[in-house]
Write a protein that holds these residues in place. Sequence first.
Motif, PDB file in Angstrom:
ATOM      1  N   THR A 168      32.817   8.828  60.156  1.00  0.00           N
ATOM      2  CA  THR A 168      32.947  10.187  60.664  1.00  0.00           C
ATOM      3  C   THR A 168      34.368  10.361  61.168  1.00  0.00           C
ATOM      4  O   THR A 168      34.840   9.546  61.978  1.00  0.00           O
ATOM      5  CB  THR A 168      31.952  10.436  61.816  1.00  0.00           C
ATOM      6  N   THR A 169      35.048  11.370  60.663  1.00  0.00           N
ATOM      7  CA  THR A 169      36.429  11.616  61.083  1.00  0.00           C
ATOM      8  C   THR A 169      36.537  13.032  61.626  1.00  0.00           C
ATOM      9  O   THR A 169      36.224  14.003  60.932  1.00  0.00           O
ATOM     10  CB  THR A 169      37.397  11.383  59.897  1.00  0.00           C
ATOM     11  N   LYS A 170      36.943  13.105  62.891  1.00  0.00           N
ATOM     12  CA  LYS A 170      37.129  14.413  63.540  1.00  0.00           C
ATOM     13  C   LYS A 170      38.610  14.614  63.755  1.00  0.00           C
ATOM     14  O   LYS A 170      39.284  13.704  64.264  1.00  0.00           O
ATOM     15  CB  LYS A 170      36.407  14.444  64.894  1.00  0.00           C
ATOM     16  N   THR A 171      39.121  15.767  63.357  1.00  0.00           N
ATOM     17  CA  THR A 171      40.550  15.999  63.530  1.00  0.00           C
ATOM     18  C   THR A 171      40.791  17.289  64.301  1.00  0.00           C
ATOM     19  O   THR A 171      40.035  18.248  64.157  1.00  0.00           O
ATOM     20  CB  THR A 171      41.279  16.127  62.176  1.00  0.00           C
ATOM     21  N   ALA A 172      41.839  17.283  65.093  1.00  0.00           N
ATOM     22  CA  ALA A 172      42.342  18.520  65.715  1.00  0.00           C
ATOM     23  C   ALA A 172      43.799  18.598  65.280  1.00  0.00           C
ATOM     24  O   ALA A 172      44.524  17.605  65.372  1.00  0.00           O
ATOM     25  CB  ALA A 172      42.233  18.436  67.229  1.00  0.00           C
ATOM     26  N   PHE A 173      44.198  19.755  64.751  1.00  0.00           N
ATOM     27  CA  PHE A 173      45.552  19.830  64.215  1.00  0.00           C
ATOM     28  C   PHE A 173      46.282  21.059  64.723  1.00  0.00           C
ATOM     29  O   PHE A 173      45.671  22.065  65.082  1.00  0.00           O
ATOM     30  CB  PHE A 173      45.518  19.834  62.671  1.00  0.00           C
ATOM     31  N   SER A 174      47.600  20.919  64.748  1.00  0.00           N
ATOM     32  CA  SER A 174      48.437  22.060  65.099  1.00  0.00           C
ATOM     33  C   SER A 174      49.636  22.020  64.153  1.00  0.00           C
ATOM     34  O   SER A 174      50.376  21.042  64.112  1.00  0.00           O
ATOM     35  CB  SER A 174      48.846  21.906  66.569  1.00  0.00           C
ATOM     36  N   ILE A 175      49.769  23.065  63.349  1.00  0.00           N
ATOM     37  CA  ILE A 175      50.834  23.120  62.343  1.00  0.00           C
ATOM     38  C   ILE A 175      51.838  24.180  62.808  1.00  0.00           C
ATOM     39  O   ILE A 175      51.456  25.317  63.105  1.00  0.00           O
ATOM     40  CB  ILE A 175      50.252  23.495  60.960  1.00  0.00           C
ATOM     41  N   SER A 176      53.113  23.776  62.913  1.00  0.00           N
ATOM     42  CA  SER A 176      54.113  24.733  63.411  1.00  0.00           C
ATOM     43  C   SER A 176      55.287  24.793  62.439  1.00  0.00           C
ATOM     44  O   SER A 176      55.283  24.124  61.412  1.00  0.00           O
ATOM     45  CB  SER A 176      54.607  24.284  64.789  1.00  0.00           C
ATOM     46  N   LYS A 177      56.273  25.570  62.781  1.00  0.00           N
ATOM     47  CA  LYS A 177      57.457  25.707  61.920  1.00  0.00           C
ATOM     48  C   LYS A 177      58.395  24.492  62.040  1.00  0.00           C
ATOM     49  O   LYS A 177      59.310  24.328  61.252  1.00  0.00           O
ATOM     50  CB  LYS A 177      58.233  26.975  62.312  1.00  0.00           C
ATOM     51  N   ILE A 178      58.155  23.653  63.058  1.00  0.00           N
ATOM     52  CA  ILE A 178      59.075  22.528  63.286  1.00  0.00           C
ATOM     53  C   ILE A 178      58.842  21.437  62.234  1.00  0.00           C
ATOM     54  O   ILE A 178      57.720  20.932  62.091  1.00  0.00           O
ATOM     55  CB  ILE A 178      58.840  21.915  64.691  1.00  0.00           C
ATOM     56  N   ARG A 179      59.899  21.074  61.505  1.00  0.00           N
ATOM     57  CA  ARG A 179      59.749  20.035  60.470  1.00  0.00           C
ATOM     58  C   ARG A 179      60.193  18.674  60.974  1.00  0.00           C
ATOM     59  O   ARG A 179      61.271  18.519  61.527  1.00  0.00           O
ATOM     60  CB  ARG A 179      60.582  20.404  59.234  1.00  0.00           C
ATOM     61  N   ARG A 180      59.355  17.691  60.816  1.00  0.00           N
ATOM     62  CA  ARG A 180      59.644  16.318  61.267  1.00  0.00           C
ATOM     63  C   ARG A 180      58.551  15.413  60.712  1.00  0.00           C
ATOM     64  O   ARG A 180      57.667  15.878  59.990  1.00  0.00           O
ATOM     65  CB  ARG A 180      59.638  16.271  62.802  1.00  0.00           C
ATOM     66  N   GLU A 181      58.604  14.146  61.069  1.00  0.00           N
ATOM     67  CA  GLU A 181      57.539  13.205  60.672  1.00  0.00           C
ATOM     68  C   GLU A 181      56.213  13.689  61.280  1.00  0.00           C
ATOM     69  O   GLU A 181      56.219  14.292  62.354  1.00  0.00           O
ATOM     70  CB  GLU A 181      57.813  11.831  61.299  1.00  0.00           C
ATOM     71  N   PRO A 182      55.069  13.398  60.645  1.00  0.00           N
ATOM     72  CA  PRO A 182      53.797  13.780  61.271  1.00  0.00           C
ATOM     73  C   PRO A 182      53.659  13.128  62.655  1.00  0.00           C
ATOM     74  O   PRO A 182      54.039  11.966  62.825  1.00  0.00           O
ATOM     75  CB  PRO A 182      52.737  13.215  60.326  1.00  0.00           C
ATOM     76  N   VAL A 183      53.146  13.902  63.616  1.00  0.00           N
ATOM     77  CA  VAL A 183      52.906  13.336  64.952  1.00  0.00           C
ATOM     78  C   VAL A 183      51.410  13.022  65.022  1.00  0.00           C
ATOM     79  O   VAL A 183      50.576  13.923  64.882  1.00  0.00           O
ATOM     80  CB  VAL A 183      53.299  14.347  66.061  1.00  0.00           C
ATOM     81  N   LEU A 184      51.098  11.750  65.205  1.00  0.00           N
ATOM     82  CA  LEU A 184      49.698  11.335  65.091  1.00  0.00           C
ATOM     83  C   LEU A 184      49.214  10.628  66.348  1.00  0.00           C
ATOM     84  O   LEU A 184      49.880   9.734  66.879  1.00  0.00           O
ATOM     85  CB  LEU A 184      49.561  10.370  63.885  1.00  0.00           C
TER      86      LEU A 184
END
Length: 365
Positions: free
Chosen positions: A62-78
């Motif tokens: 079971t994988t639960k994710t909460a995400f926030s996608i913005s205009k800022i480009r960079r490595e994924p923050v995990l």
Amino acid sequence: MKSLTEKFKSEAIREIPASGLSGSVSWQSPSNIALVKYWGKREIQLPMNPSVSLTLQEAHTTTKTAFSISKIRREPVLDYRFEGEPNNAFQARILKYLNSIEEFMPFLRNIELVIESSNSFPHSSGIASSASAFSALALCLADMENKLRGTESYGSEFFNKASFLARLGSGSAARSVYPGAVLWGETDALADSSDEVATGLYDSMDEVFKSFRNVILIVDPRKKTVSSSAGHDLMNANPFAEQRFDQARRHTREIIHILKSGDLHAFSELVEYEALCLHAMMLSSRPGYFLFAPQTLSVLNRIRSFRSETGIPVAFTLDAGANVHFLFPDENQDEVFHFIDTSLKEFCADGKYLSDRVGRGPQKL
Ligand code: PMV
């Protein structure tokens, strides 16, 4: 014809809404057991031969994710947690994966992601969790993409993309996005089959296989001594590799036919032979190695004796490990569970086995 790799690259969404997008998506995805084995790969998780598996029901991630996608480009923050705890090894593997699929999902360069993942099966059961883990994660990522596109569509395109993404995490994960029997890899037995994604075979399965049982006999719960990726690599120099790949192509055609026909005798003959051929590849690699244990062989012998004494069409198969997957028709469950408890349990670590069955595929939570 355009490859799926090119198609998914060219169709990738590159626009992020000015106000960004946040939300949460969760999926439960099962493990699977191969009947015809994938063993040997090229490039990025492309198989040297087609494989066919049965998706399980009870063993899942079971994988639960909460995400926030913005205009800022960079490595994924995990921020990754496994069974409630931070896990550096998994966190690093998933970050590497997210970076590796960025060309298909450019929004991963704009994301802050919290992932909570857990397995239904015990930690130390020797069950490989990469198929269920990467398919659950890939389904979540495909779902985030749906949200970015502003659609709620979970049709064949959605699962095709999820299978493609899952494959890039762990080859066998490509098969876990579909229920029942699943093919991964190109074969002339099925038009539109592909090395890049899996194809569901559920609709063409005989009813007997849709309710098939799978008991996982935990012979050795420890982590295996040679990883799957090291095993795939050793196939590059295996002197029998080409014959093996041809054989698996023939076995794929045969198993597709058997799954349609419901021929249980042909099923156990082929599935057991496949398991033994997989382990023969390990024995004949250089350096040679073996992942079965003495108890594994005792279990296999007893299963064969039980079949010949009772006529019940049971079959064993093996993963790249010591544990035995014991397959049998649902209608024989009483006799078979009695046999397990009286004759096989003694070979299992702490008498442990997991009872599973052919499953209905992943679930959106
Ligand atoms: O998906 P991987 O790289 O963990 O390889 C899986 C290999 C086998 O489980 C041995 C066979 C298969 O087809 O699942």
